[in-house]
Design a protein around this motif. Structure first.
Motif, mmCIF file in Angstrom:
data_model
loop_
_atom_site.group_PDB
_atom_site.id
_atom_site.type_symbol
_atom_site.label_atom_id
_atom_site.label_comp_id
_atom_site.label_asym_id
_atom_site.label_seq_id
_atom_site.Cartn_x
_atom_site.Cartn_y
_atom_site.Cartn_z
ATOM 1 N N ARG A 113 -5.539 -2.122 -4.242
ATOM 2 C CA ARG A 113 -6.738 -1.412 -3.854
ATOM 3 C C ARG A 113 -6.706 -0.138 -4.865
ATOM 4 N NH1 ARG A 113 -4.691 1.712 1.788
ATOM 5 N NH2 ARG A 113 -3.076 3.018 0.730
ATOM 6 N N GLN A 114 -8.078 0.353 -5.399
ATOM 7 C CA GLN A 114 -8.222 1.314 -6.257
ATOM 8 C C GLN A 114 -9.351 2.345 -5.655
ATOM 9 O OE1 GLN A 114 -9.246 0.156 -9.989
ATOM 10 N NE2 GLN A 114 -8.872 1.789 -11.038
ATOM 11 N N ALA A 115 -8.943 3.615 -5.395
ATOM 12 C CA ALA A 115 -9.840 4.548 -5.288
ATOM 13 C C ALA A 115 -10.391 5.162 -6.046
ATOM 14 C CB ALA A 115 -8.962 5.567 -4.084
ATOM 15 N N PRO A 116 -11.614 5.893 -6.078
ATOM 16 C CA PRO A 116 -12.086 6.557 -7.054
ATOM 17 C C PRO A 116 -11.351 7.532 -7.477
ATOM 18 C CG PRO A 116 -13.661 6.594 -5.141
ATOM 19 C CD PRO A 116 -12.457 6.101 -4.743
ATOM 20 N N GLY A 117 -11.234 7.614 -9.123
ATOM 21 C CA GLY A 117 -10.298 8.478 -9.750
ATOM 22 C C GLY A 117 -8.859 8.151 -9.755
ATOM 23 N N LYS A 118 -8.550 7.221 -9.179
ATOM 24 C CA LYS A 118 -7.215 6.938 -8.954
ATOM 25 C C LYS A 118 -6.608 5.535 -9.661
ATOM 26 C CE LYS A 118 -6.212 9.600 -4.593
ATOM 27 N NZ LYS A 118 -5.896 9.558 -3.347
ATOM 28 N N ASP A 155 4.593 1.090 1.192
ATOM 29 C CA ASP A 155 5.054 2.110 2.390
ATOM 30 C C ASP A 155 3.876 2.831 3.106
ATOM 31 O OD1 ASP A 155 7.991 3.404 0.761
ATOM 32 O OD2 ASP A 155 7.948 1.746 1.855
ATOM 33 N N SER A 156 2.989 3.182 2.535
ATOM 34 C CA SER A 156 1.744 3.846 3.132
ATOM 35 C C SER A 156 1.057 2.843 3.903
ATOM 36 C CB SER A 156 0.742 4.203 2.043
ATOM 37 O OG SER A 156 0.306 3.006 1.324
ATOM 38 N N VAL A 157 1.216 1.402 4.169
ATOM 39 C CA VAL A 157 0.530 0.667 4.975
ATOM 40 C C VAL A 157 1.414 -0.201 5.986
ATOM 41 C CG1 VAL A 157 -1.326 0.281 3.274
ATOM 42 C CG2 VAL A 157 0.486 -1.459 3.419
ATOM 43 N N LYS A 158 2.661 0.160 5.889
ATOM 44 C CA LYS A 158 3.577 -0.607 6.557
ATOM 45 C C LYS A 158 3.437 -0.406 8.257
ATOM 46 C CE LYS A 158 7.769 -1.335 3.708
ATOM 47 N NZ LYS A 158 8.880 -1.007 3.340
ATOM 48 N N ASP A 161 -7.513 5.069 3.412
ATOM 49 C CA ASP A 161 -7.379 3.822 2.977
ATOM 50 C C ASP A 161 -8.779 3.415 2.309
ATOM 51 O OD1 ASP A 161 -5.974 3.077 6.054
ATOM 52 O OD2 ASP A 161 -4.892 3.194 4.146
ATOM 53 N N THR A 162 -9.638 4.432 2.029
ATOM 54 C CA THR A 162 -10.842 4.087 1.398
ATOM 55 C C THR A 162 -10.702 3.625 0.026
ATOM 56 O OG1 THR A 162 -12.091 5.650 2.870
ATOM 57 C CG2 THR A 162 -13.017 5.256 0.658
ATOM 58 N N ALA A 163 -11.125 2.553 -0.315
ATOM 59 C CA ALA A 163 -10.884 2.113 -1.909
ATOM 60 C C ALA A 163 -11.816 0.670 -1.965
ATOM 61 C CB ALA A 163 -9.402 1.805 -2.144
ATOM 62 N N VAL A 164 -11.617 0.404 -3.124
ATOM 63 C CA VAL A 164 -12.208 -1.269 -3.375
ATOM 64 C C VAL A 164 -10.831 -2.070 -3.412
ATOM 65 C CG1 VAL A 164 -12.999 -2.837 -5.121
ATOM 66 C CG2 VAL A 164 -13.798 -0.499 -5.036
ATOM 67 N N TYR A 165 -10.884 -3.126 -2.549
ATOM 68 C CA TYR A 165 -9.693 -3.914 -2.384
ATOM 69 C C TYR A 165 -9.832 -5.217 -3.134
ATOM 70 C CZ TYR A 165 -7.806 -0.942 1.127
ATOM 71 O OH TYR A 165 -7.351 0.099 2.000
ATOM 72 N N TYR A 166 -8.830 -5.625 -3.793
ATOM 73 C CA TYR A 166 -8.671 -6.714 -4.699
ATOM 74 C C TYR A 166 -7.632 -7.691 -4.336
ATOM 75 C CZ TYR A 166 -11.343 -3.653 -7.970
ATOM 76 O OH TYR A 166 -12.318 -2.591 -8.525
ATOM 77 N N CYS A 167 -7.985 -9.075 -4.260
ATOM 78 C CA CYS A 167 -6.819 -10.005 -4.130
ATOM 79 C C CYS A 167 -6.507 -10.454 -5.502
ATOM 80 C CB CYS A 167 -7.088 -10.890 -3.155
ATOM 81 S SG CYS A 167 -8.287 -12.303 -3.635
ATOM 82 N N ALA A 168 -5.256 -10.890 -5.682
ATOM 83 C CA ALA A 168 -4.937 -11.199 -6.891
ATOM 84 C C ALA A 168 -3.570 -12.458 -6.821
ATOM 85 C CB ALA A 168 -4.217 -10.172 -7.619
ATOM 86 N N ALA A 169 -3.419 -13.431 -7.645
ATOM 87 C CA ALA A 169 -2.490 -14.334 -7.800
ATOM 88 C C ALA A 169 -1.462 -13.990 -8.743
ATOM 89 C CB ALA A 169 -3.415 -15.828 -8.063
#
Length: 124
Positions: free
Chosen positions: A38-43, A62-65, A90-98
């Protein structure tokens, strides 16, 4: 190579739940470790969770366990991220990846194919 398309993002109140889906095309899905970032604005983009292809083992930031659960359905070429007890952080753009590795790695550089992302917004 796999092509990935995420869905399921949206706006939810704090404490709520969302389930993200990532549909994959390409025969390589069954031998790909699938990750969520995930990527939040400015991060910077950060690791959230991953699931391996050999035994379905998983790995979480750890932040989502205890709140998020990653799963996959190889018959449907889909990976999921169930997100419970959502927080504004948790606000962010969430990406999946392989990643074509054996373990559910959190290493960004291991992931070769990426989806376009889906926005998750958690209001307080």
């Amino acid at each position: 190579q796999v092509q990935l398309v995420e869905s399921g993002g949206g706006l939810v109140q704090a404490g709520g739940s969302l389930r993200l889906s990532c549909a994959a095309s390409g025969r390589a899905f069954s031998t790909a470790t699938m990750g969520w970032f995930r990527q939040a604005p400015g991060k910077e983009r950060e690791f959230v969770a991953a699931i391996g292809w050999r035994d379905g083992s998983s790995n979480y930031a750890d932040s989502v366990k205890g709140r998020f659960t990653v799963s996959r359905n190889n018959a449907e070429n889909t990976v999921y991220l169930q997100m419970n007890s959502l927080k504004p952080d948790d606000t962010a753009v969430y990406y999946c990846a392989a990643a074509f590795v054996f373990t559910p790695t959190d290493r960004y550089a291991a992931y070769r194919n990426w989806g376009q992302g889906t926005q998750v917004t958690v209001s307080s």
